[in-house]
Design an enzyme around this catalytic site. Structure first.
Site, PDB file in Angstrom:
ATOM      1  N   TYR A 126      15.393  -5.178  14.537  1.00 37.05           N
ATOM      2  CA  TYR A 126      15.358  -5.003  13.023  1.00 37.05           C
ATOM      3  C   TYR A 126      16.225  -5.734  12.395  1.00 37.05           C
ATOM      4  O   TYR A 126      16.153  -6.785  11.591  1.00 37.05           O
ATOM      5  CB  TYR A 126      15.207  -3.677  12.868  1.00 37.05           C
ATOM      6  CG  TYR A 126      14.952  -3.430  11.004  1.00 37.05           C
ATOM      7  CD1 TYR A 126      13.857  -3.427  10.468  1.00 37.05           C
ATOM      8  CD2 TYR A 126      16.112  -3.090  10.334  1.00 37.05           C
ATOM      9  CE1 TYR A 126      13.519  -3.162   9.068  1.00 37.05           C
ATOM     10  CE2 TYR A 126      16.093  -2.709   9.056  1.00 37.05           C
ATOM     11  CZ  TYR A 126      14.731  -2.863   8.644  1.00 37.05           C
ATOM     12  OH  TYR A 126      14.680  -2.711   7.101  1.00 37.05           O
TER      13      TYR A 126
ATOM     14  N   ASN B 273       7.784  -8.090   1.011  1.00 36.02           N
ATOM     15  CA  ASN B 273       8.147  -6.826   1.234  1.00 36.02           C
ATOM     16  C   ASN B 273       7.826  -6.237   2.553  1.00 36.02           C
ATOM     17  O   ASN B 273       8.404  -5.205   3.168  1.00 36.02           O
ATOM     18  CB  ASN B 273       7.579  -5.675  -0.059  1.00 36.02           C
ATOM     19  CG  ASN B 273       7.705  -4.524   0.452  1.00 36.02           C
ATOM     20  OD1 ASN B 273       8.855  -3.943   0.216  1.00 36.02           O
ATOM     21  ND2 ASN B 273       6.720  -3.738   0.898  1.00 36.02           N
TER      22      ASN B 273
ATOM     23  N   SER C  52      17.929  -6.183   3.393  1.00 34.92           N
ATOM     24  CA  SER C  52      18.435  -4.893   3.687  1.00 34.92           C
ATOM     25  C   SER C  52      20.004  -5.061   3.764  1.00 34.92           C
ATOM     26  O   SER C  52      20.523  -5.900   4.061  1.00 34.92           O
ATOM     27  CB  SER C  52      18.000  -4.405   4.970  1.00 34.92           C
ATOM     28  OG  SER C  52      18.568  -2.945   5.427  1.00 34.92           O
TER      29      SER C  52
ATOM     30  N   ASP D 228      -2.764  -9.326   7.199  1.00 32.18           N
ATOM     31  CA  ASP D 228      -1.606  -9.047   8.235  1.00 32.18           C
ATOM     32  C   ASP D 228      -0.579 -10.305   7.849  1.00 32.18           C
ATOM     33  O   ASP D 228      -0.952 -11.291   8.228  1.00 32.18           O
ATOM     34  CB  ASP D 228      -2.083  -8.986   9.637  1.00 32.18           C
ATOM     35  CG  ASP D 228      -0.859  -8.800  10.506  1.00 32.18           C
ATOM     36  OD1 ASP D 228       0.334  -9.131  10.450  1.00 32.18           O
ATOM     37  OD2 ASP D 228      -1.037  -8.015  11.658  1.00 32.18           O
TER      38      ASP D 228
ATOM     39  N   SER E  98      21.151  -3.628   6.059  1.00 33.19           N
ATOM     40  CA  SER E  98      21.263  -4.041   7.597  1.00 33.19           C
ATOM     41  C   SER E  98      21.054  -5.527   8.043  1.00 33.19           C
ATOM     42  O   SER E  98      21.351  -6.133   9.164  1.00 33.19           O
ATOM     43  CB  SER E  98      19.875  -3.625   8.348  1.00 33.19           C
ATOM     44  OG  SER E  98      19.805  -2.091   8.078  1.00 33.19           O
TER      45      SER E  98
ATOM     46  N   SER F 199       0.816  -1.227   0.039  1.00 37.70           N
ATOM     47  CA  SER F 199      -0.193  -0.123   0.061  1.00 37.70           C
ATOM     48  C   SER F 199       0.911   1.497   0.053  1.00 37.70           C
ATOM     49  O   SER F 199       0.501   2.345  -0.325  1.00 37.70           O
ATOM     50  CB  SER F 199      -0.910  -0.128   1.163  1.00 37.70           C
ATOM     51  OG  SER F 199      -0.152  -0.487   2.275  1.00 37.70           O
TER      52      SER F 199
ATOM     53  N   ASN G 160      11.326   5.459   7.545  1.00 36.06           N
ATOM     54  CA  ASN G 160      12.597   6.299   8.218  1.00 36.06           C
ATOM     55  C   ASN G 160      12.165   7.836   8.316  1.00 36.06           C
ATOM     56  O   ASN G 160      13.041   8.332   8.201  1.00 36.06           O
ATOM     57  CB  ASN G 160      13.678   5.871   7.492  1.00 36.06           C
ATOM     58  CG  ASN G 160      13.585   5.859   6.020  1.00 36.06           C
ATOM     59  OD1 ASN G 160      12.679   6.522   5.410  1.00 36.06           O
ATOM     60  ND2 ASN G 160      14.527   5.100   5.323  1.00 36.06           N
TER      61      ASN G 160
ATOM     62  N   LYS H  72      16.435  -9.048   9.155  1.00 36.25           N
ATOM     63  CA  LYS H  72      17.160  -8.804   7.852  1.00 36.25           C
ATOM     64  C   LYS H  72      17.784  -9.673   7.346  1.00 36.25           C
ATOM     65  O   LYS H  72      17.943 -10.090   6.192  1.00 36.25           O
ATOM     66  CB  LYS H  72      17.317  -7.183   7.340  1.00 36.25           C
ATOM     67  CG  LYS H  72      16.043  -6.250   7.728  1.00 36.25           C
ATOM     68  CD  LYS H  72      15.077  -6.336   6.527  1.00 36.25           C
ATOM     69  CE  LYS H  72      13.594  -6.342   6.940  1.00 36.25           C
ATOM     70  NZ  LYS H  72      12.650  -6.292   5.546  1.00 36.25           N
TER      71      LYS H  72
END
Ligand code: NAD
Ligand code: RM4
Length: 253
Positions: free
Chosen positions: A156, A90, A143, A63, A145, A14, A194, A160
């Site tokens: 987080y 994603n 990522s 979800d 990350s 979305s 972010n 990743k």
């Protein structure tokens, strides 16, 4: 039109990177399911944008951290579009939190959405791809990350790294079924995830200067790579990851 009549599910589509990927896959001819966690208005805008350009899309609320919702997502996808060829994992969240303030609830939520969500969706999609015997693509948003730490991202970054590792293991398991599994590792892409963090002009200037190409990334910088990985040009890429960061990672010295 490299993806003509392929069926793609993009989770968390979305907004942000997912939105850009959904629009790009549709522009290449795919029928796209725009998954969202209850953001009907934003998801419908993505569907409308795709339809206005002559593409086919459908918004489904699910979800990714909830098993029943994920099963429903893929059941409706098959009911409406007949099968699934491409899954893009994603959906993700990244609350920026100090380590000493990090709670078990935040840790669990980040892990459930980011990593467990990728597990649930990958298993559900690959079962259909296996049963329909036409191969497939699983593309996951890991990522930069996964490779480096982040002081406000201690919940987080492990998710990743986990997503990247999941794609490597699934590349082995699913390769024999003609299903390839790869990761995209974006650097810093300006999105809602972010936006607050980059309200701080000093952080924004510091990060932009560290990126050799001189700017943060845009969601469309990632969408083209997802379309490539979904296409026949990427037939022999399996278990790989593509770093898309403007050179941020190599700029150490
Ligand atoms: P974003 O906040 O703009 O978008 C995240 C999307 O995920 C939203 O559409 C949101 O509704 C959806 N989502 C959140 N929880 C969900 C759930 N439980 N079920 C289904 N959907 C859910 O952020 P973004 O930057 O577009 O992030 C997309 C992905 O890219 C994330 O996995 C993120 O970790 C990854 N990523 C982003 C960056 C970056 O710099 N923006 C860098 C590397 C990786
Ligand atoms: C990414 C990476 C980016 C950050 C986002 C939220 O994986 O760490 O730098 O902006 O997460």
């Amino acid at each position: 039109m490299r993806l003509k009549d392929k069926v793609a599910v993009v989770t968390g589509a979305s907004r942000g990177i997912g939105r850009a990927i959904a629009i790009r896959l549709a522009a290449e001819g795919a029928h796209v399911v725009v998954d969202h966690p209850g953001e009907a208005e934003a998801a419908n805008e993505v569907v409308q944008t795709i339809q206005d350009s002559g593409g086919a899309a459908l918004a489904i609320a699910a979800d990714v951290s909830i098993t029943d919702a994920v099963h429903n997502l893929f059941r409706i996808t098959v009911q409406e579009f007949g099968t699934i060829d491409i899954l893009v994992n994603n959906a993700g969240i990244c609350p920026f939190v100090e380590w000493f303030d990090l709670t078990e609830d935040i840790w669990d939520q980040v892990h459930h959405i980011n990593l467990k969500g990728a597990f649930l969706c990958s298993q559900a999609a690959s079962r259909i791809m296996r049963d329909h015997r036409h191969g497939g693509r699983i593309i996951s948003l890991s990522s930069i990350s996964a490779l480096v730490g982040g002081s406000f991202q201690t919940a987080y970054t492990p998710t990743k790294a986990g997503i990247r590792s999941l794609m490597q293991s699934l590349a082995i398991v699913l390769g024999p079924y003609g299903i390839t599994c790869n990761s995209i590792l974006p650097g810093s892409i300006l999105t809602d995830i972010n936006r607050d963090h980059y309200q701080d002009a000093q952080i924004l200037a510091r990060d932009s200067q560290r990126i050799p190409v001189g700017r943060l990334g845009n969601p469309t910088d990632i969408a083209g790579v997802a379309a490539f990985l979904a296409s026949e040009d990427a037939d022999y890429i399996n278990g790989a990851d593509i770093l898309v960061d403007g050179g941020l990672f190599v700029n150490l010295q």
